[in-house]
Design a protein around this motif. Structure first.
Motif, PDB file in Angstrom:
ATOM      1  N   LEU A 137       0.818  -1.208   0.000  1.00 31.36           N
ATOM      2  CA  LEU A 137       0.000   0.000   0.000  1.00 31.36           C
ATOM      3  C   LEU A 137       0.858   1.267   0.000  1.00 31.36           C
ATOM      4  CD1 LEU A 137      -2.956  -0.794   2.438  1.00 31.36           C
ATOM      5  CD2 LEU A 137      -3.102  -0.349  -0.014  1.00 31.36           C
ATOM      6  N   ARG A 166      -8.701  -2.673  -5.397  1.00 26.71           N
ATOM      7  CA  ARG A 166      -8.657  -1.274  -4.979  1.00 26.71           C
ATOM      8  C   ARG A 166      -8.777  -0.286  -6.145  1.00 26.71           C
ATOM      9  NH1 ARG A 166      -7.409   0.650  -0.460  1.00 26.71           N
ATOM     10  NH2 ARG A 166      -6.067   2.308  -1.287  1.00 26.71           N
ATOM     11  N   TYR A 167      -9.067  -0.773  -7.339  1.00 26.54           N
ATOM     12  CA  TYR A 167      -9.024   0.122  -8.497  1.00 26.54           C
ATOM     13  C   TYR A 167     -10.021   1.267  -8.383  1.00 26.54           C
ATOM     14  CZ  TYR A 167     -13.325  -1.335 -10.966  1.00 26.54           C
ATOM     15  OH  TYR A 167     -14.627  -1.534 -11.337  1.00 26.54           O
ATOM     16  N   LYS A 218       2.833  -1.821  -7.689  1.00 25.36           N
ATOM     17  CA  LYS A 218       2.502  -2.888  -6.737  1.00 25.36           C
ATOM     18  C   LYS A 218       2.651  -4.263  -7.377  1.00 25.36           C
ATOM     19  CE  LYS A 218      -1.270  -2.149  -4.331  1.00 25.36           C
ATOM     20  NZ  LYS A 218      -2.652  -1.722  -4.057  1.00 25.36           N
ATOM     21  N   GLU A 232       1.281   3.348  -3.052  1.00 32.42           N
ATOM     22  CA  GLU A 232       0.183   4.173  -3.549  1.00 32.42           C
ATOM     23  C   GLU A 232       0.392   5.661  -3.272  1.00 32.42           C
ATOM     24  OE1 GLU A 232      -3.635   2.765  -2.349  1.00 32.42           O
ATOM     25  OE2 GLU A 232      -3.335   0.745  -3.162  1.00 32.42           O
ATOM     26  N   ASP A 233       1.395   5.994  -2.466  1.00 31.96           N
ATOM     27  CA  ASP A 233       1.753   7.393  -2.243  1.00 31.96           C
ATOM     28  C   ASP A 233       2.536   7.855  -3.476  1.00 31.96           C
ATOM     29  OD1 ASP A 233       2.449   9.861  -1.335  1.00 31.96           O
ATOM     30  OD2 ASP A 233       3.653   9.162   0.368  1.00 31.96           O
ATOM     31  N   ILE A 234       1.807   8.359  -4.480  1.00 30.19           N
ATOM     32  CA  ILE A 234       2.375   8.560  -5.812  1.00 30.19           C
ATOM     33  C   ILE A 234       3.653   9.379  -5.787  1.00 30.19           C
ATOM     34  CG2 ILE A 234       1.967   9.597  -8.085  1.00 30.19           C
ATOM     35  CD1 ILE A 234      -0.946   8.784  -7.830  1.00 30.19           C
ATOM     36  N   VAL A 277       0.335   3.425  -9.574  1.00 24.99           N
ATOM     37  CA  VAL A 277       0.528   2.586  -8.390  1.00 24.99           C
ATOM     38  C   VAL A 277       0.225   1.120  -8.655  1.00 24.99           C
ATOM     39  CG1 VAL A 277       0.112   4.529  -6.857  1.00 24.99           C
ATOM     40  CG2 VAL A 277      -1.791   3.061  -7.476  1.00 24.99           C
ATOM     41  N   GLN A 278      -0.679   0.842  -9.594  1.00 27.96           N
ATOM     42  CA  GLN A 278      -1.007  -0.559  -9.868  1.00 27.96           C
ATOM     43  C   GLN A 278       0.187  -1.272 -10.503  1.00 27.96           C
ATOM     44  OE1 GLN A 278      -4.865  -1.617 -10.848  1.00 27.96           O
ATOM     45  NE2 GLN A 278      -5.717   0.429 -10.704  1.00 27.96           N
ATOM     46  N   LEU A 288      -8.521   4.352  -6.719  1.00 33.95           N
ATOM     47  CA  LEU A 288      -7.277   4.866  -7.289  1.00 33.95           C
ATOM     48  C   LEU A 288      -7.573   5.664  -8.552  1.00 33.95           C
ATOM     49  CD1 LEU A 288      -5.170   1.597  -6.911  1.00 33.95           C
ATOM     50  CD2 LEU A 288      -5.088   3.615  -5.421  1.00 33.95           C
TER      51      LEU A 288
END
Length: 729
Positions: free
Chosen positions: A27, A610-611, A672, A30-32, A668-669, A614
């Motif tokens: 996760l 989680r899409y 990850k 996800e902090d771009i 982020v996808q 996001l």
């Protein structure tokens, strides 16, 4: 490389129920713009560059860039008034020039362009990384020339843009003119001093999908803060996709039209009548088009009204005033056959042009509403080619029935032609289109041939695909082959010329071990799988939501057919896809790894859990389903690549690429997915994240050349290797 038989057969894809999902250990990625996340990105970019950058690769990239920067490629134009507008990038102008010329100038071998805006000079002057994002011109009063435009500039290539008012005569921004800060803004000119604007004005102003949920009236001299304090002119709930208002200034048909976009495929259209918004009561899934007196509808599912039944994909016409008075006697303008679909339409002054596909080959019809919608085919297009016909300027007194015809094929450089349709009463014919511009040839097309084949999917559906390969192709399974696809959102993949693919793939040569000294060239394949629009809306809806697996079964069927026909064994077959196509090849990686020798996965959607949280992900619920609804997650989990990764599977080498500034899918996808593959010890993984460029992954031609060449270089190395590369980049 290992043969496909050497790979373990993957177990059926299973994912625990939502309540039993383990914590997402990545996760933090996800902090771009977080320091730790960007440090992770830079480290992997450096690894990939170290593996990628060789003298041979740099020569390939330079060759691709030469195609993108070529001075003699076609400058596509849009006519407004007496001018033809174009946006152009090349080596000297990497950020681009917004420019215009006259018709006589456009016909010249070297047009005399008037430069309106030099984006490179603007960026340098303001110390900003501006990228062009388009312009909206204000219709002038009759007899006057176009003078004002709202120019959109992106600070990083994302969908969020800044708007500024521009004076076309002065070639400068208007001092103190309209200016809107960076946001996912929607606007429409009303008059010289008024705009309809939907933008981010603070909490509650944007939908869950990150688009405006209200349109307000902005008058000259007012600030965005003043705009925020106004009552909406039109608004939709925050859980809808978006809402907005457009103003039509066509003489005799001035009107305001509002659209409430419920989801990606359904919307409601409202017409302003006096002080009220009047809902046009048609199916929510119908495409609605208003042109002068006409209302055109294209329902996505079957529709019965006033005792008449209309099939999905049918185009219907009725005069708007009659519809508002209660008439539902629609005229069927076009009814699709099982092999045929309507892709788009365009009005000239007196005729309606329909762009069709018949088994994914182009066909254009000209219809005459004054003759009961009688029609004829426009200049038959050759098979296995694309063509798009559209009006030049339907409001021009002298050329209102002129049309452009843009034609292309995998081995046919694009051409731009212009023709004139006959006046009303003379039938729906007209003079043949004449050549205006022709793209140069960028590779030796004569050495290749285009074929169309059909694979049979798991449920018996015939799935077409195009194959472009050498004329002397040896069918022994030894040809380096890349399979491309998309399969979503009713987007059709049609034949198109690409000098970059010609140079980066088709013209490459290698002598493969075990092929008796035979020199092999690349084979390029495009699959027209379900989820796309090649056969109309039914082809798309066949792979929606719980039926998503059909798109992946189709693509796998094409891969198997290529192997069965002797084009490429699994060790010579790669696949490539971006965006929804990135999700497609992500599922090839996780569900069909035995079919491919390498995978290139770009700007991808991969974490389906989680899409919706996001970037713009919530806007695609109609396509994939809502993972927060347990019944939906029950099927979504079966095609979420991030959750389908598991230890002990021999995955093919994979290149995952994205862009930090992509505010549609987001980076982020991809991050990850790569991180989880690393954690599982998956070998042969490359990762690259461009620091600007938006969803396209590139903000200029040099960046585009890097991503294109890198993707095909990765695939070429893996598919021509004697053994798989097990060393992480």
């Amino acid at each position: 490389m290992q043969s496909p038989e050497a790979r373990p057969t993957p177990a059926p894809a299973t994912v625990p129920p939502v309540a039993d999902q383990p914590a997402d250990e990545f996760l933090w990625l996800e902090d771009i713009h977080g320091d730790d996340a960007l440090a992770w990105v830079r480290e992997r970019n450096a690894r990939t560059d170290a593996a990628l950058l060789t003298p041979d690769y740099e020569a390939l990239e330079a060759s691709v860039l030469a195609v993108l920067d070529a001075k003699d490629r076609i400058p596509m134009v849009t006519k407004r008034g007496n001018w033809y507008y174009n946006f152009w990038r090349d080596e000297a102008n990497p950020r681009g020039l917004w420019r215009r010329t006259t018709w006589a100038g456009y016909l010249a071998a070297d047009p005399d362009w008037q430069v309106l805006l030099d984006v490179d000079a603007l960026a340098a002057a303001e110390g900003a990384e501006w990228l062009w994002a388009g312009a909206s011109l204000l219709r002038p009063a009759d007899g006057e020339e176009y003078r004002r435009a709202m120019v959109a500039l992106s600070p990083d290539g994302g969908d969020a843009v800044t708007y500024r008012e521009f004076d076309l005569a002065a070639c400068a921004f208007v001092p103190g003119g309209f200016a809107l800060p960076t946001a996912k803004t929607r606007l429409s000119w009303v008059d010289a001093d008024t705009l309809y604007v939907g933008t981010d004005t603070g909490p509650g102003s944007m939908t869950a999908s990150s688009y405006p949920c209200a349109a307000r009236v902005l008058r000259r001299g007012e600030s965005v803060a003043e705009l925020a304090a106004k009552e909406p002119y039109f608004a939709v709930p925050a859980d809808h996709l978006s809402g907005g208002v457009s103003h039509s200034s066509t003489p005799g048909y001035v009107r305001d039209v509002a659209t409430d976009v419920l989801d990606f495929f359904t919307s409601r259209t409202y017409l302003r009548v006096g002080d009220d918004w009047v809902h046009l009561e048609v199916p929510d899934d119908a495409s609605v088009s208003l042109h002068r007196q006409w209302l055109l509808l294209r329902p996505r599912t079957d529709w019965t009204v006033a005792g008449a039944h209309y099939g999905a994909g049918t185009l219907l016409a009725l005069e708007l005033d009659a519809f508002l008075a209660g008439d539902r006697g629609f005229h069927t303008v076009f009814a699709p056959s099982p092999q045929e679909s309507l892709q788009s339409w365009s009005w000239t002054r007196d005729f309606l042009l329909l762009n069709l596909l018949h088994d994914v080959s182009a066909k254009v019809l000209v219809l005459d509403p004054a003759a009961g919608w009688a029609g004829r085919e426009l200049d038959a297009c050759p098979p296995l080619h694309s063509a798009d016909a559209f009006a030049v300027d339907d409001e021009d007194a002298d050329c209102g029935n002129d049309y452009w015809l843009v034609a292309t094929g995998f081995l046919t450089p694009s051409t731009v032609l212009r023709g004139t349709l006959a006046a009303p009463g003379a039938g729906s014919g007209g003079g043949a289109a004449t050549l205006v511009r022709e793209s140069p040839s960028f590779f030796h097309e004569a050495g290749y041939v285009v074929e169309q084949h059909f694979a049979v999917s798991a449920d018996g559906t015939r799935v077409p695909y195009f194959q472009v390969g050498p004329r002397d192709l040896v069918l022994d399974g030894g040809n380096p082959t890349v399979l491309s696809g998309y399969g979503g959102f009713e987007v059709s993949r049609t034949p198109a010329y690409s000098g970059a693919i010609g140079r980066a793939w088709l013209e490459r040569r290698t002598e493969l071990n075990g092929s008796a000294g035979t020199v092999r060239g690349g084979v390029y394949v495009v699959a027209n799988i379900r989820g796309g629009g090649e056969y109309g809306p039914a082809w798309h809806t066949a792979a929606l939501r719980e039926n998503r697996h059909k798109a992946y079964e189709d693509f796998a069927a094409v891969a198997r057919d290529l192997t069965a026909r002797g084009v490429a064994g699994a060790n010579r077959l790669g696949c490539v896809g971006g965006s929804n196509g990135g999700l497609l090849v992500g599922n090839m990686l996780t569900q069909y790894p035995e079919l491919f020798g390498a995978i290139s996965c770009g700007v991808p959607l991969l974490d389906l859990r989680r899409y919706t949280k996001l970037s713009a992900g919530a806007s695609w619920i109609a396509e994939y389903g809502d993972p927060d609804v347990p019944a939906d997650w029950a099927f979504i989990q079966s095609f979420s690549p991030y959750h389908l990764l598991r230890a002990g599977v021999n995955y093919p080498p994979t290149f995952i690429w994205t862009a930090t500034s992509d505010d549609r899918v987001g980076p982020v996808q991809a991050r990850k997915m790569a991180a989880r593959m690393e954690a599982l010890g998956v070998p042969g993984l490359w990762f690259h994240e461009a620091l600007e460029g938006g969803h396209a992954g590139a903000g200029n031609n040099a960046q585009a050349a890097r991503l294109h060449a890198a993707s095909y270089e990765f695939l070429w190395r893996r598919l021509t290797a004697a053994a798989p590369d097990s060393t992480p980049a």
